[in-house]
Each structure stands twice: as structure tokens, then as C-alpha cells.
Design a protein around this motif. Structure first.
Motif, PDB file in Angstrom:
ATOM      1  N   MET A 156       0.752  -1.231   0.228  1.00 12.61           N
ATOM      2  CA  MET A 156       0.152  -0.009  -0.145  1.00 12.61           C
ATOM      3  C   MET A 156       0.881   1.009  -0.052  1.00 12.61           C
ATOM      4  N   ASP A 157       0.607   1.998  -1.071  1.00 11.56           N
ATOM      5  CA  ASP A 157       1.639   3.184  -1.206  1.00 11.56           C
ATOM      6  C   ASP A 157       1.245   4.335  -0.074  1.00 11.56           C
ATOM      7  N   GLN A 158      -0.213   4.475  -0.051  1.00 11.69           N
ATOM      8  CA  GLN A 158      -0.585   5.613   0.929  1.00 11.69           C
ATOM      9  C   GLN A 158      -0.922   5.259   2.424  1.00 11.69           C
ATOM     10  N   ASP A 159      -0.771   6.090   3.448  1.00 16.06           N
ATOM     11  CA  ASP A 159      -1.231   5.719   4.588  1.00 16.06           C
ATOM     12  C   ASP A 159      -2.786   5.416   4.484  1.00 16.06           C
ATOM     13  N   ASP A 160      -3.306   4.480   5.524  1.00 20.01           N
ATOM     14  CA  ASP A 160      -4.655   3.951   5.460  1.00 20.01           C
ATOM     15  C   ASP A 160      -5.501   5.230   6.517  1.00 20.01           C
ATOM     16  N   PRO A 161      -6.514   5.883   5.725  1.00 21.56           N
ATOM     17  CA  PRO A 161      -7.176   6.682   6.564  1.00 21.56           C
ATOM     18  C   PRO A 161      -7.688   6.169   7.758  1.00 21.56           C
ATOM     19  N   LEU A 162      -8.010   4.979   8.049  1.00 30.47           N
ATOM     20  CA  LEU A 162      -8.439   4.362   9.287  1.00 30.47           C
ATOM     21  C   LEU A 162      -7.164   4.301  10.238  1.00 30.47           C
ATOM     22  N   ASP A 163      -6.007   4.071   9.843  1.00 33.14           N
ATOM     23  CA  ASP A 163      -5.031   4.032  10.772  1.00 33.14           C
ATOM     24  C   ASP A 163      -4.417   5.337  11.069  1.00 33.14           C
ATOM     25  N   ILE A 164      -4.954   6.567  10.236  1.00 35.05           N
ATOM     26  CA  ILE A 164      -4.829   7.778  10.820  1.00 35.05           C
ATOM     27  C   ILE A 164      -5.722   8.288  11.589  1.00 35.05           C
ATOM     28  N   ALA A 165      -6.823   8.080  11.502  1.00 30.75           N
ATOM     29  CA  ALA A 165      -7.820   8.250  12.614  1.00 30.75           C
ATOM     30  C   ALA A 165      -7.604   7.655  14.005  1.00 30.75           C
ATOM     31  N   ILE A 166      -7.293   6.337  13.874  1.00 27.33           N
ATOM     32  CA  ILE A 166      -6.950   5.501  15.320  1.00 27.33           C
ATOM     33  C   ILE A 166      -5.979   6.259  15.762  1.00 27.33           C
ATOM     34  N   GLY A 167      -4.538   6.437  15.194  1.00 33.07           N
ATOM     35  CA  GLY A 167      -3.390   7.265  15.509  1.00 33.07           C
ATOM     36  C   GLY A 167      -3.717   8.774  16.136  1.00 33.07           C
ATOM     37  N   ALA A 168      -4.702   9.546  15.402  1.00 34.86           N
ATOM     38  CA  ALA A 168      -5.045  10.744  16.178  1.00 34.86           C
ATOM     39  C   ALA A 168      -5.832  10.483  17.303  1.00 34.86           C
ATOM     40  N   ARG A 169      -6.930   9.500  17.456  1.00 33.99           N
ATOM     41  CA  ARG A 169      -7.368   9.338  18.735  1.00 33.99           C
ATOM     42  C   ARG A 169      -6.407   8.851  19.751  1.00 33.99           C
ATOM     43  N   VAL A 170      -5.332   8.179  19.487  1.00 33.74           N
ATOM     44  CA  VAL A 170      -4.646   7.547  20.623  1.00 33.74           C
ATOM     45  C   VAL A 170      -3.893   8.869  21.027  1.00 33.74           C
ATOM     46  N   ARG A 171      -3.295   9.615  20.150  1.00 34.87           N
ATOM     47  CA  ARG A 171      -2.610  11.025  20.393  1.00 34.87           C
ATOM     48  C   ARG A 171      -3.559  11.890  21.344  1.00 34.87           C
ATOM     49  N   MET A 172      -4.687  11.990  20.910  1.00 36.33           N
ATOM     50  CA  MET A 172      -5.688  12.949  21.715  1.00 36.33           C
ATOM     51  C   MET A 172      -5.964  12.496  22.877  1.00 36.33           C
ATOM     52  N   ILE A 173      -6.120  11.112  23.069  1.00 37.08           N
ATOM     53  CA  ILE A 173      -6.428  10.580  24.541  1.00 37.08           C
ATOM     54  C   ILE A 173      -5.130  10.668  25.308  1.00 37.08           C
ATOM     55  N   ARG A 174      -4.151  10.239  24.981  1.00 37.81           N
ATOM     56  CA  ARG A 174      -2.702  10.166  25.463  1.00 37.81           C
ATOM     57  C   ARG A 174      -2.564  11.624  25.769  1.00 37.81           C
ATOM     58  N   GLU A 175      -2.519  12.555  25.153  1.00 41.59           N
ATOM     59  CA  GLU A 175      -2.457  14.010  25.696  1.00 41.59           C
ATOM     60  C   GLU A 175      -3.521  14.421  26.611  1.00 41.59           C
ATOM     61  N   ALA A 176      -4.767  13.933  26.559  1.00 45.37           N
ATOM     62  CA  ALA A 176      -5.757  14.236  27.579  1.00 45.37           C
ATOM     63  C   ALA A 176      -5.258  13.654  28.771  1.00 45.37           C
ATOM     64  N   ARG A 177      -4.621  12.554  28.963  1.00 46.98           N
ATOM     65  CA  ARG A 177      -4.096  11.897  30.103  1.00 46.98           C
ATOM     66  C   ARG A 177      -2.850  12.429  30.704  1.00 46.98           C
ATOM     67  N   ARG A 178      -2.055  13.493  29.771  1.00 44.64           N
ATOM     68  CA  ARG A 178      -0.999  14.239  30.132  1.00 44.64           C
ATOM     69  C   ARG A 178       0.119  12.813  30.237  1.00 44.64           C
ATOM     70  N   MET A 179       0.082  11.948  29.348  1.00 49.37           N
ATOM     71  CA  MET A 179       1.041  10.894  29.250  1.00 49.37           C
ATOM     72  C   MET A 179       2.119  11.339  27.942  1.00 49.37           C
ATOM     73  N   PRO A 180       3.298  10.979  28.399  1.00 46.45           N
ATOM     74  CA  PRO A 180       4.143  11.556  27.292  1.00 46.45           C
ATOM     75  C   PRO A 180       4.230  10.206  26.357  1.00 46.45           C
ATOM     76  N   GLN A 181       4.729  10.273  25.175  1.00 44.13           N
ATOM     77  CA  GLN A 181       4.857   9.363  24.123  1.00 44.13           C
ATOM     78  C   GLN A 181       5.713   8.391  24.772  1.00 44.13           C
ATOM     79  N   SER A 182       6.827   8.629  25.543  1.00 46.72           N
ATOM     80  CA  SER A 182       7.621   7.735  26.007  1.00 46.72           C
ATOM     81  C   SER A 182       6.899   6.863  27.196  1.00 46.72           C
ATOM     82  N   GLY A 183       6.089   7.407  27.669  1.00 46.06           N
ATOM     83  CA  GLY A 183       5.385   6.480  28.886  1.00 46.06           C
ATOM     84  C   GLY A 183       4.226   5.671  28.192  1.00 46.06           C
TER      85      GLY A 183
END
Length: 106
Positions: free
Chosen positions: A1-28
């Protein structure tokens, strides 16, 4: 697959949003999943796809459900483009948006 999958992008964005709301660093989150913070960055941008087991561990680490990370079935269709836009913001911009939402929630 040449392009990033829109579902993977949406899941990743949710992960980031929830992680940041929990104030958890990426390293954590990376430590909880047994991966580097660079790998978390790839997941959050949708560049790399999370396996089912990683998705479950991620939900546990973020104290949320897999459904919340994947998007509820009745989620508004306009939420996915919003998540892409949110994911495209810089770290400082995302923090400002989250701070604004927290202030408005009071």
C-alpha cells in the motif's frame, strides 16, 4: 500500500488525543507497550498500523476502550476529518486546543 490508510490515521489521532488528555508522554505510552517513543509517533501519525494486541494494550495503558480508539459505531462522519486536522497540528497547537477545551468544559 503506497498511501497511509485513513483508518490508521484516525486511530492514531485518537490515540494521540487521549494520550495528551491523560498527560502521558509518548515515552510513557511506549514503555507500557514495549516500544520506543518513535514508534508511538509512527502509530499516532498513522504511518505504522497497530496490531490487535497492541491496540488492546494501548487502550489498557490509556485507561480507555478499544472502541474509543477505533471510533464508536455511531460516531459522526465529520469526526474523522477533524481527527486528521488535529493530528496535523503541531504539539504546541494541539496543547492549545486541549487547554481551550478544558477551559470551556468548566
Amino acid at each position: 500500500m503506497d498511501q497511509d490508510d485513513p483508518l490508521d490515521i484516525a486511530i492514531g489521532a485518537r490515540v494521540r488525543m487521549i494520550r495528551e488528555a491523560r498527560r502521558m508522554p509518548q515515552s510513557g505510552l511506549g514503555k507500557a507497550l514495549g516500544v520506543s517513543f518513535q514508534q508511538i509517533q509512527k502509530y499516532e501519525r498513522g504511518v505504522n498500523r497497530m496490531s490487535g494486541s497492541t491496540l488492546i494494550r494501548c487502550a489498557e495503558a490509556l485507561d480507555t476502550s478499544v472502541a474509543a480508539l477505533c471510533g464508536e459505531k455511531d460516531e459522526a462522519p465529520e469526526a474523522v476529518p477533524f481527527m486528521r486536522e488535529f493530528a496535523a497540528l503541531t504539539s504546541d497547537q494541539r496543547k492549545a486546543v486541549l487547554d481551550l477545551v478544558r477551559v470551556m468544559r468548566r
